[in-house]
Design a protein around this motif. Structure first.
Motif, PDB file in Angstrom:
ATOM      1  N   GLN A  39      30.065  49.526  38.418  1.00 46.12           N
ATOM      2  CA  GLN A  39      30.977  48.896  37.463  1.00 46.12           C
ATOM      3  C   GLN A  39      31.208  47.423  37.775  1.00 46.12           C
ATOM      4  OE1 GLN A  39      34.644  51.076  36.818  1.00 46.12           O
ATOM      5  NE2 GLN A  39      33.554  52.978  36.460  1.00 46.12           N
ATOM      6  N   HIS A  40      30.634  46.956  38.840  1.00 45.01           N
ATOM      7  CA  HIS A  40      30.825  45.570  39.263  1.00 45.01           C
ATOM      8  C   HIS A  40      29.987  44.632  38.394  1.00 45.01           C
ATOM      9  CE1 HIS A  40      30.734  41.995  41.794  1.00 45.01           C
ATOM     10  NE2 HIS A  40      31.868  42.461  42.270  1.00 45.01           N
ATOM     11  N   PRO A  41      30.458  43.403  38.164  1.00 44.41           N
ATOM     12  CA  PRO A  41      29.658  42.450  37.384  1.00 44.41           C
ATOM     13  C   PRO A  41      28.276  42.178  37.992  1.00 44.41           C
ATOM     14  CG  PRO A  41      31.892  41.627  37.645  1.00 44.41           C
ATOM     15  CD  PRO A  41      31.770  42.863  38.504  1.00 44.41           C
ATOM     16  N   ALA A 132      35.285  42.472  34.157  1.00 48.50           N
ATOM     17  CA  ALA A 132      35.790  43.003  32.891  1.00 48.50           C
ATOM     18  C   ALA A 132      35.427  44.480  32.689  1.00 48.50           C
ATOM     19  CB  ALA A 132      35.268  42.168  31.729  1.00 48.50           C
ATOM     20  N   MET A 133      34.325  44.929  33.271  1.00 48.39           N
ATOM     21  CA  MET A 133      33.907  46.323  33.113  1.00 48.39           C
ATOM     22  C   MET A 133      34.190  47.170  34.359  1.00 48.39           C
ATOM     23  SD  MET A 133      32.936  46.092  30.060  1.00 48.39           S
ATOM     24  CE  MET A 133      32.225  47.675  29.742  1.00 48.39           C
ATOM     25  N   ASN A 134      34.887  46.609  35.321  1.00 49.78           N
ATOM     26  CA  ASN A 134      35.176  47.320  36.554  1.00 49.78           C
ATOM     27  C   ASN A 134      36.498  48.080  36.406  1.00 49.78           C
ATOM     28  OD1 ASN A 134      35.517  48.251  39.148  1.00 49.78           O
ATOM     29  ND2 ASN A 134      34.870  46.348  40.115  1.00 49.78           N
ATOM     30  N   PHE A 135      36.435  49.166  35.663  1.00 42.30           N
ATOM     31  CA  PHE A 135      37.632  49.925  35.321  1.00 42.30           C
ATOM     32  C   PHE A 135      38.301  50.553  36.540  1.00 42.30           C
ATOM     33  CE2 PHE A 135      34.748  50.196  31.588  1.00 42.30           C
ATOM     34  CZ  PHE A 135      35.437  49.282  30.796  1.00 42.30           C
ATOM     35  N   GLU A 151      41.836  36.020  31.269  1.00 42.98           N
ATOM     36  CA  GLU A 151      40.423  36.354  31.355  1.00 42.98           C
ATOM     37  C   GLU A 151      39.659  35.051  31.584  1.00 42.98           C
ATOM     38  OE1 GLU A 151      39.163  38.620  27.942  1.00 42.98           O
ATOM     39  OE2 GLU A 151      40.863  39.995  28.104  1.00 42.98           O
ATOM     40  N   ILE A 152      38.706  35.080  32.507  1.00 43.40           N
ATOM     41  CA  ILE A 152      37.950  33.871  32.846  1.00 43.40           C
ATOM     42  C   ILE A 152      36.500  34.215  33.154  1.00 43.40           C
ATOM     43  CG2 ILE A 152      39.954  32.620  33.778  1.00 43.40           C
ATOM     44  CD1 ILE A 152      38.898  33.344  36.608  1.00 43.40           C
ATOM     45  N   GLU A 153      35.675  33.182  33.184  1.00 43.77           N
ATOM     46  CA  GLU A 153      34.322  33.328  33.679  1.00 43.77           C
ATOM     47  C   GLU A 153      34.336  32.933  35.151  1.00 43.77           C
ATOM     48  OE1 GLU A 153      31.283  32.667  30.029  1.00 43.77           O
ATOM     49  OE2 GLU A 153      32.004  30.855  31.005  1.00 43.77           O
ATOM     50  N   TRP A 163      32.110  37.603  33.283  1.00 43.94           N
ATOM     51  CA  TRP A 163      33.435  37.682  32.686  1.00 43.94           C
ATOM     52  C   TRP A 163      34.348  38.511  33.591  1.00 43.94           C
ATOM     53  CZ3 TRP A 163      35.337  34.540  29.398  1.00 43.94           C
ATOM     54  CH2 TRP A 163      36.497  34.841  28.702  1.00 43.94           C
ATOM     55  N   ASN A 164      35.518  37.966  33.911  1.00 39.20           N
ATOM     56  CA  ASN A 164      36.475  38.630  34.796  1.00 39.20           C
ATOM     57  C   ASN A 164      37.863  38.617  34.196  1.00 39.20           C
ATOM     58  OD1 ASN A 164      35.753  38.823  38.177  1.00 39.20           O
ATOM     59  ND2 ASN A 164      34.214  38.105  36.737  1.00 39.20           N
TER      60      ASN A 164
END
Length: 178
Positions: A39-41, A132-135, A151-153, A163-164
């Motif tokens: 799930q990590h970027p 962002a996808m690291n639920f 939210e940032i890059e 995206w974080n």
């Protein structure tokens, strides 16, 4: 401010010690599990060369740790302090990963609690950058009382921009719930 970014911290479950160059192989043995990063970027951090870049950034941060389970002395994972901002009275905690054998057993919470308790002796805010996808990490941070603030890059050390979400925990709130 006298904030040592690499103290030794411990509780009944874990011991957190400054990361050393000689820890690479042992820590990579834990990090080489692809499921840790699913799930990590940067999902390919389980690869030796990609992890090598991550490890180099950890060493250069001068705020990175290796985490041991006290009962077995097995490596449970890693984390770090970074982006200490004295003017803003904040520091970031992140780059955390925990070996799957310790998931759901309180090791991540124990680690973050130690790091938060220590940092709040010196700063008023803790920042967490979470993919962002690291639920899993988002949920774990929210359980600690973190609130999503933006939210940032983010360009992780030597890696592509991702995206974080930015989460924050304030000392006043932390002291109230802990």
């Amino acid at each position: 401010m006298n904030f040592d970014l690499q103290p030794t911290l411990e509780n009944d479950l874990i011991k957190v010690v400054p990361l050393k160059e000689s820890d690479f192989d042992a820590l990579f043995a834990v990090a080489s599990d692809p499921l840790i990063w699913e799930q990590h970027p940067n999902r390919d951090r389980y690869k030796r060369d990609v992890f090598g870049n991550f490890f180099k950034g950890a060493m250069e941060s001068k705020g990175a740790f290796i985490v041991y389970e006290k009962e077995t002395n097995k490596i449970a994972g890693s984390s770090r302090y970074y982006e200490l901002d004295e003017e803003d009275s904040s520091v970031a905690i992140g780059y955390t990963f925990i070996a799957r054998e310790f998931w759901g057993k309180g090791h991540n919470k124990a680690l973050k609690t130690l790091m938060l308790d220590y940092a709040f002796q010196f700063v008023d805010k803790i920042i967490l950058h979470i993919g962002a996808m690291n639920f899993r990490s988002q949920k774990a941070s929210e359980k600690l009382g973190a609130i999503k603030i933006s939210e940032i890059e983010v360009a992780y050390y030597g890696e592509p921009v991702k995206w974080n979400f930015v989460y924050q925990i304030d000392r006043v709130n932390w002291e109230t719930i802990h």
